[in-house]
Scaffold this motif. Structure first.
Motif, mmCIF file in Angstrom:
data_model
loop_
_atom_site.group_PDB
_atom_site.id
_atom_site.type_symbol
_atom_site.label_atom_id
_atom_site.label_comp_id
_atom_site.label_asym_id
_atom_site.label_seq_id
_atom_site.Cartn_x
_atom_site.Cartn_y
_atom_site.Cartn_z
ATOM 1 N N GLU A 1 2.717 18.083 3.486
ATOM 2 C CA GLU A 1 2.035 19.233 4.047
ATOM 3 C C GLU A 1 1.440 20.069 2.918
ATOM 4 O O GLU A 1 2.054 20.172 1.855
ATOM 5 C CB GLU A 1 3.057 20.074 4.832
ATOM 6 C CG GLU A 1 2.603 20.500 6.199
ATOM 7 C CD GLU A 1 3.765 21.003 7.061
ATOM 8 O OE1 GLU A 1 3.578 21.080 8.266
ATOM 9 O OE2 GLU A 1 4.841 21.325 6.542
ATOM 10 N N LEU A 2 0.299 20.702 3.166
ATOM 11 C CA LEU A 2 -0.398 21.574 2.212
ATOM 12 C C LEU A 2 -0.919 20.801 0.995
ATOM 13 O O LEU A 2 -1.579 19.789 1.173
ATOM 14 C CB LEU A 2 0.479 22.768 1.814
ATOM 15 C CG LEU A 2 0.930 23.638 3.015
ATOM 16 C CD1 LEU A 2 1.758 24.827 2.526
ATOM 17 C CD2 LEU A 2 -0.252 24.108 3.852
ATOM 18 N N ASP A 3 -0.611 21.260 -0.218
ATOM 19 C CA ASP A 3 -1.299 20.728 -1.397
ATOM 20 C C ASP A 3 -0.846 19.308 -1.755
ATOM 21 O O ASP A 3 0.254 18.892 -1.400
ATOM 22 C CB ASP A 3 -1.027 21.651 -2.597
ATOM 23 C CG ASP A 3 -1.662 23.017 -2.411
ATOM 24 O OD1 ASP A 3 -2.594 23.114 -1.591
ATOM 25 O OD2 ASP A 3 -1.217 23.979 -3.056
ATOM 26 N N PRO A 4 -1.700 18.584 -2.489
ATOM 27 C CA PRO A 4 -1.313 17.236 -2.953
ATOM 28 C C PRO A 4 -0.334 17.323 -4.120
ATOM 29 O O PRO A 4 -0.613 16.834 -5.204
ATOM 30 C CB PRO A 4 -2.649 16.605 -3.351
ATOM 31 C CG PRO A 4 -3.536 17.748 -3.684
ATOM 32 C CD PRO A 4 -3.081 18.926 -2.873
ATOM 33 N N PHE A 5 0.799 17.937 -3.893
ATOM 34 C CA PHE A 5 1.757 18.186 -4.971
ATOM 35 C C PHE A 5 2.410 16.884 -5.432
ATOM 36 O O PHE A 5 2.384 16.544 -6.623
ATOM 37 C CB PHE A 5 2.821 19.180 -4.478
ATOM 38 C CG PHE A 5 3.858 19.543 -5.510
ATOM 39 C CD1 PHE A 5 3.601 20.517 -6.464
ATOM 40 C CD2 PHE A 5 5.098 18.909 -5.524
ATOM 41 C CE1 PHE A 5 4.553 20.849 -7.415
ATOM 42 C CE2 PHE A 5 6.053 19.234 -6.478
ATOM 43 C CZ PHE A 5 5.785 20.213 -7.422
ATOM 44 N N LEU A 6 2.988 16.131 -4.487
ATOM 45 C CA LEU A 6 3.602 14.853 -4.856
ATOM 46 C C LEU A 6 2.520 13.882 -5.318
ATOM 47 O O LEU A 6 2.678 13.180 -6.326
ATOM 48 C CB LEU A 6 4.351 14.253 -3.659
ATOM 49 C CG LEU A 6 5.503 15.084 -3.079
ATOM 50 C CD1 LEU A 6 6.066 14.416 -1.822
ATOM 51 C CD2 LEU A 6 6.615 15.268 -4.110
ATOM 52 N N GLU A 7 1.423 13.854 -4.568
ATOM 53 C CA GLU A 7 0.354 12.904 -4.845
ATOM 54 C C GLU A 7 -0.179 13.038 -6.273
ATOM 55 O O GLU A 7 -0.300 12.040 -6.992
ATOM 56 C CB GLU A 7 -0.774 13.126 -3.832
ATOM 57 C CG GLU A 7 -1.889 12.093 -3.912
ATOM 58 C CD GLU A 7 -2.982 12.372 -2.878
ATOM 59 O OE1 GLU A 7 -2.709 13.070 -1.876
ATOM 60 O OE2 GLU A 7 -4.101 11.882 -3.082
ATOM 61 N N GLU A 8 -0.469 14.266 -6.687
ATOM 62 C CA GLU A 8 -1.030 14.449 -8.025
ATOM 63 C C GLU A 8 -0.019 14.096 -9.114
ATOM 64 O O GLU A 8 -0.380 13.533 -10.148
ATOM 65 C CB GLU A 8 -1.532 15.896 -8.199
ATOM 66 C CG GLU A 8 -2.846 16.119 -7.475
ATOM 67 C CD GLU A 8 -3.329 17.550 -7.523
ATOM 68 O OE1 GLU A 8 -2.628 18.417 -8.079
ATOM 69 O OE2 GLU A 8 -4.434 17.799 -6.983
ATOM 70 N N ASN A 9 1.253 14.416 -8.852
ATOM 71 C CA ASN A 9 2.291 14.053 -9.821
ATOM 72 C C ASN A 9 2.439 12.538 -9.928
ATOM 73 O O ASN A 9 2.682 12.002 -11.013
ATOM 74 C CB ASN A 9 3.622 14.693 -9.448
ATOM 75 C CG ASN A 9 3.728 16.124 -9.955
ATOM 76 O OD1 ASN A 9 3.855 16.363 -11.141
ATOM 77 N ND2 ASN A 9 3.630 17.079 -9.046
ATOM 78 N N ARG B 1 0.864 -1.184 0.000
ATOM 79 C CA ARG B 1 0.000 0.000 0.000
ATOM 80 C C ARG B 1 0.899 1.233 0.000
ATOM 81 O O ARG B 1 1.814 1.331 0.820
ATOM 82 C CB ARG B 1 -0.844 -0.027 1.258
ATOM 83 C CG ARG B 1 -1.831 1.084 1.356
ATOM 84 C CD ARG B 1 -2.619 0.920 2.632
ATOM 85 N NE ARG B 1 -4.027 1.218 2.446
ATOM 86 C CZ ARG B 1 -4.942 0.978 3.366
ATOM 87 N NH1 ARG B 1 -4.604 0.370 4.488
ATOM 88 N NH2 ARG B 1 -6.189 1.311 3.147
ATOM 89 N N LEU B 2 0.618 2.145 -0.940
ATOM 90 C CA LEU B 2 1.469 3.331 -1.079
ATOM 91 C C LEU B 2 0.716 4.580 -0.616
ATOM 92 O O LEU B 2 -0.406 4.822 -1.053
ATOM 93 C CB LEU B 2 1.882 3.486 -2.551
ATOM 94 C CG LEU B 2 2.873 4.620 -2.853
ATOM 95 C CD1 LEU B 2 4.233 4.333 -2.237
ATOM 96 C CD2 LEU B 2 3.006 4.824 -4.358
ATOM 97 N N ILE B 3 1.325 5.329 0.257
ATOM 98 C CA ILE B 3 0.712 6.589 0.654
ATOM 99 C C ILE B 3 1.733 7.730 0.585
ATOM 100 O O ILE B 3 2.944 7.508 0.679
ATOM 101 C CB ILE B 3 0.060 6.534 2.056
ATOM 102 C CG1 ILE B 3 1.072 6.136 3.122
ATOM 103 C CG2 ILE B 3 -1.109 5.614 2.091
ATOM 104 C CD1 ILE B 3 0.467 6.044 4.514
ATOM 105 N N VAL B 4 1.198 8.917 0.388
ATOM 106 C CA VAL B 4 2.043 10.116 0.380
ATOM 107 C C VAL B 4 1.681 10.938 1.610
ATOM 108 O O VAL B 4 0.502 11.186 1.865
ATOM 109 C CB VAL B 4 1.810 10.963 -0.894
ATOM 110 C CG1 VAL B 4 2.507 12.322 -0.763
ATOM 111 C CG2 VAL B 4 2.343 10.243 -2.121
ATOM 112 N N GLN C 1 -2.560 6.858 -1.965
ATOM 113 C CA GLN C 1 -3.494 7.585 -1.108
ATOM 114 C C GLN C 1 -2.768 8.713 -0.393
ATOM 115 O O GLN C 1 -1.552 8.657 -0.210
ATOM 116 C CB GLN C 1 -4.061 6.641 -0.041
ATOM 117 C CG GLN C 1 -5.139 5.714 -0.537
ATOM 118 C CD GLN C 1 -5.707 4.926 0.627
ATOM 119 O OE1 GLN C 1 -4.974 4.255 1.338
ATOM 120 N NE2 GLN C 1 -7.010 5.017 0.825
ATOM 121 N N GLY C 2 -3.499 9.718 0.020
ATOM 122 C CA GLY C 2 -2.872 10.817 0.749
ATOM 123 C C GLY C 2 -3.889 11.820 1.240
ATOM 124 O O GLY C 2 -4.454 11.671 2.312
#
Lengths: 198, 606
Positions: free
Chosen positions: B280-288, B274-277, B297-298
């Motif tokens: 802090e603040l925006d889903p910058f890594l997550e969206e990339n 299971r991978l999670i990010v 997930q994040g």
């Protein structure tokens, strides 16, 4: 190596950041890993201040989790209460017997809690409560501003780090001409912890 | 050598050891200590610039001369500097150029919360994020190398808990000899005419492609294998919280967060269940990462606004089912109903008097409710700015109606005036912020025939961020005496005819000046001058209240001075806080003449 998490709280201008810096430097010199972070309000003076200091074998987060601080060091009583939820079960609270009403109390908008309320709240949290007369002693020594060194003296009483190291690190941070007064405050703090009823 | 350094101190020391020659900044929490520390090294040029835009332009010029240069600023500072930042991303560099952005999640000391990682993506420049002071020290050196190798400015992003947290640093480098300054003429690189900018545009894309490959083997993108099936991608201080909360997880810790190492992320993702990010603040890594087609997930569980902390991450982990809730430990929240202790203007603050006058002249205590609201337009509208004086928004002073960003109050005042409000409009601005971005507002007000009032609060320093020098103080960041920009001739030179200077601690004069300026049919500037009380070297004549004369009317309390306290119906002045002779505002106000120096009986004065 035992870990210690400290929450140091009070009012901007009481010298909490300097005290927590010295605590961190002492711990580093004694071989601990150290992380510390201060939360200050916007301005220089007068707001609630909290400093997290963590020492141990290896420290990750600079922020301490609520309910896990080993030692709460409060420079003022209302601030002690405000941050009491950080204390771990059977953690130690060092509370300076100083009452500084915030503006809302002076303006009659809110009420400063009574001494009994404060003590009773802490009694529910822990058995280890030291109420110390730091401000009174600091003024007797000659300057209310040495309170922070008095409080460091109190903390030093609880740590397995020898007093010489504290003094060495203090000397590196405090100007020579007021060093003696500050070291006196440190000694008085250490002494008071040995004698205060808990 | 081991040292306990803040992230900011470590960045400064790291930059110094990396051979930096020019550093420029405008103070802003949590970034100020970077330049303050650099200024202590006398073999470099370290300056407080008038604002962040100028700071970055200074650094860019130095880079063009082939030396290593840095501009540091808080998150909103990069908004001000975004123009040269985007241009620098296009021209590239010669000497290494690093831009440090210190973000403020949780809005400890800013007007808004923003995630400056987006700037790296917008400018298509590499971004590094240290996770503690050691990494700040190490990564800043790599940032300069990277800048020179890839011909690009590098964004180094910190947050409050990196910049303002101290941790142990192994200081293991000594200063690298700076490159000699030498400017090589190259109009296609340095003159961004459209025809040249168009030539450079594809080079930016090529640079980014090369950086993506570089990111795969960047040594600070590291995998730490845990025992569990959970894999966490994180960076910065969020990584530290995650290590605390998930002791058994595997981690991919990113020291370079733009561009991302896609192959490394894929490898890591396929090695965990299971991978999670955690970010802090925006889903910058997550969206990339989602855009790579990797399930992650994040932000479904981790808050998008506010600062993270171990308990915030822990709560999200329980909610998401990433962890089983712990049963041990104490779970109590903060006590409810305690009197708040917000930051306040200090005892002896030179802003207190003028805001007291604005409050009374505008009858604002009667007008505004506890929240500072009123349905009806009062007799005075006060547009504000960023500084300690923004605290005059709170009761009892309640003398601030707007605060947006530095310099904004002057433009807003003109806008209100031209919109046709009936009340007179007063713009207030500090001396440092006036020089930062207030001057252009005054030029605009003169040009567009404003009839309003501008009050410059001149306390001779940049107080809120820790008393940094500025162009008006006559002292440089490195402590040299320099030419002070004088406010009166500056304002007169712009074309303001009605300019007055008033003592910040003289209530009668302040009242007369404010009333006069409001009544005046032309644009008026009032310079309220008085030194910051925190910088007082000696204090004398602390005031006390004679209980026999005091009738508890509470006029002195309306100053909001923290030294004037009331407990159990007893009004008194805390002598350890009172600024004494340097202030005397309460004494001037007391209708019963009950306030006098503590060692002097009130009778002797009368």
């Amino acid at each position: 190596m035992k870990k210690y998490d400290f929450i140091m709280v009070g009012i901007g201008g009481q010298g909490i950041v300097l005290a927590s810096d010295i605590l961190g430097e002492v711990a580093m010199s004694a071989g601990y890993d150290v992380k510390k972070t201060d939360t200050l309000g916007m301005a220089q003076r007068g707001g609630s201040v909290v400093s997290h200091v963590r020492i141990g074998e290896r420290v990750w987060s600079p922020l301490i989790k609520q309910g896990t601080a080993d030692i709460l060091v409060a420079f003022e009583k209302l601030e002690a209460l405000r941050w009491s939820h950080y204390l771990s079960p059977d953690g130690t609270a060092i509370i300076n017997d100083q009452t500084t009403p915030p503006l809302s109390v002076s303006l009659g908008v809110s009420r400063y809690p009574g001494d009994d309320e404060i003590l009773n709240t802490f009694k529910k949290l822990t058995r280890n409560i030291y109420v110390i007369k730091g401000t009174k002693t600091a003024i007797e020594i000659g300057d209310a501003r040495v309170l922070n060194m008095f409080m460091l003296g109190c903390i030093s009483y609880l740590l397995p780090i020898e007093p010489g190291l504290w003094k060495e690190c203090t000397a590196q941070r405090i100007p020579a001409k007021i060093l003696e007064m500050n070291l006196t405050a440190f000694e008085k703090g250490r002494e008071e912890m040995a004698h205060v009823d808990i | 050598m081991k040292r306990l350094l803040s992230g900011n101190e470590a960045l400064a020391l790291g930059a110094y050891h990396a051979g930096i020659k020019v550093a420029a900044a405008y103070p802003g929490t949590p970034s100020s200590e970077i330049l303050e520390t650099l200024a202590t090294f006398k073999d470099i040029h370290a300056e407080w610039s008038t604002n962040e835009k100028v700071a970055l332009e200074v650094a860019l010029g130095a880079s063009y001369a082939g030396v290593r240069a840095m501009a540091s600023m808080k998150q909103v500072g990069l908004n001000v500097a975004s123009d040269p930042f985007m241009a620098a991303a296009t021209t590239g560099v010669v000497g290494g150029l690093v831009v440090v952005s210190a973000d403020d999640p949780g809005i400890h000391s800013s007007q808004n919360e923003q995630d400056n990682r987006h700037y790296a993506r917008m400018a298509k420049v590499p971004m590094l994020e240290p996770a503690d002071s050691q990494e700040a020290y190490d990564l800043i050196a790599l940032a300069f190398d990277l800048s020179e190798e890839f011909d690009t400015p590098v964004l180094l992003r910190t947050t409050t808990r990196i910049s303002h947290a101290k941790s142990v640093v192994q200081v293991n480098r000594s200063r690298k000899e700076p490159a000699p300054a030498k400017f090589g003429h190259n109009v296609q690189k340095f003159v961004m005419l459209p025809v040249h900018a168009r030539l450079r545009r594809p080079l930016i894309e090529q640079r980014l492609s090369k950086l993506k490959i570089f990111a795969e083997t960047f040594p600070y993108n590291q995998i730490f294998r845990g025992s569990g099936r959970l894999g966490i991608i994180s960076s910065g201080v969020a990584y530290q919280y995650a290590r605390e909360v998930f002791p058994g997880a595997s981690f991919l810790k990113l020291g370079m967060t733009y561009p991302l190492p896609e192959r490394l992320i894929r490898e890591f993702a396929s090695s965990v269940e299971r991978l999670i990010v955690i970010e802090e603040l925006d889903p910058f890594l997550e969206e990339n990462i989602l855009a790579m087609g990797i399930k992650v997930q994040g932000k479904e569980f981790i808050p998008k606004s506010g600062e993270l902390s171990p308990e915030v991450v822990e709560r999200a982990a329980y909610q998401a089912g990433w962890l089983k809730p712990a049963t041990e430990g104490r779970k109590i929240g903060p006590l409810a109903g305690l009197p708040p202790r917000p930051p306040v203007l200090c005892p002896g603050c030179p802003h207190t008097g003028v805001f007291f006058v604005l409050n009374t002249v505008g009858q604002r205590s009667k007008l505004l409710d506890e929240q500072g609201k009123s349905e009806k337009e009062g007799s005075l509208i006060i547009t504000g700015d960023i500084g300690c004086y923004t605290l005059a928004t709170y009761p009892p002073l309640q003398a601030m109606d707007t605060t947006a960003c530095m310099g904004a109050g002057i433009g807003q005042a003109l806008g209100l005036e031209k919109a046709g409000v009936t009340a007179p409009v007063v713009a207030v601005i500090g001396d440092s912020t006036f020089l930062h971005s207030g001057i252009t507002g005054v030029v605009n007000a003169v040009y567009n025939q404003s009839k309003g009032t501008i009050i410059i609060l001149d306390n001779g320093t940049t107080a809120m961020t820790g008393h940094q020098e500025h162009p008006g103080t006559g002292v440089s960041a490195q402590g040299e005496k320099t030419k002070a920009v004088e406010l009166e001739p500056l304002v007169r030179g712009i074309g303001v005819e009605d300019v007055k200077v008033v003592n910040a601690f003289d209530v009668k004069a302040l009242r007369a000046a404010v009333r006069g300026a409001i009544a005046s049919p032309q644009l008026s500037v009032v310079i309220v001058r008085g030194g910051c009380s925190v910088r007082l070297k000696t204090r004398s004549g602390q005031r006390s209240i004679d209980p026999d004369k005091c009738d508890n009317c509470g006029v002195c309390l309306r100053l909001g001075c923290p030294a004037i306290q009331k407990l159990d119906e007893k009004l008194y002045i805390d002598a350890t806080l009172c600024a004494g002779d340097a202030c005397t505002l309460c004494e001037q106000l007391c209708p019963k003449k009950a306030i006098a120096p503590a060692n002097q009986s009130p009778k002797e004065i009368a």
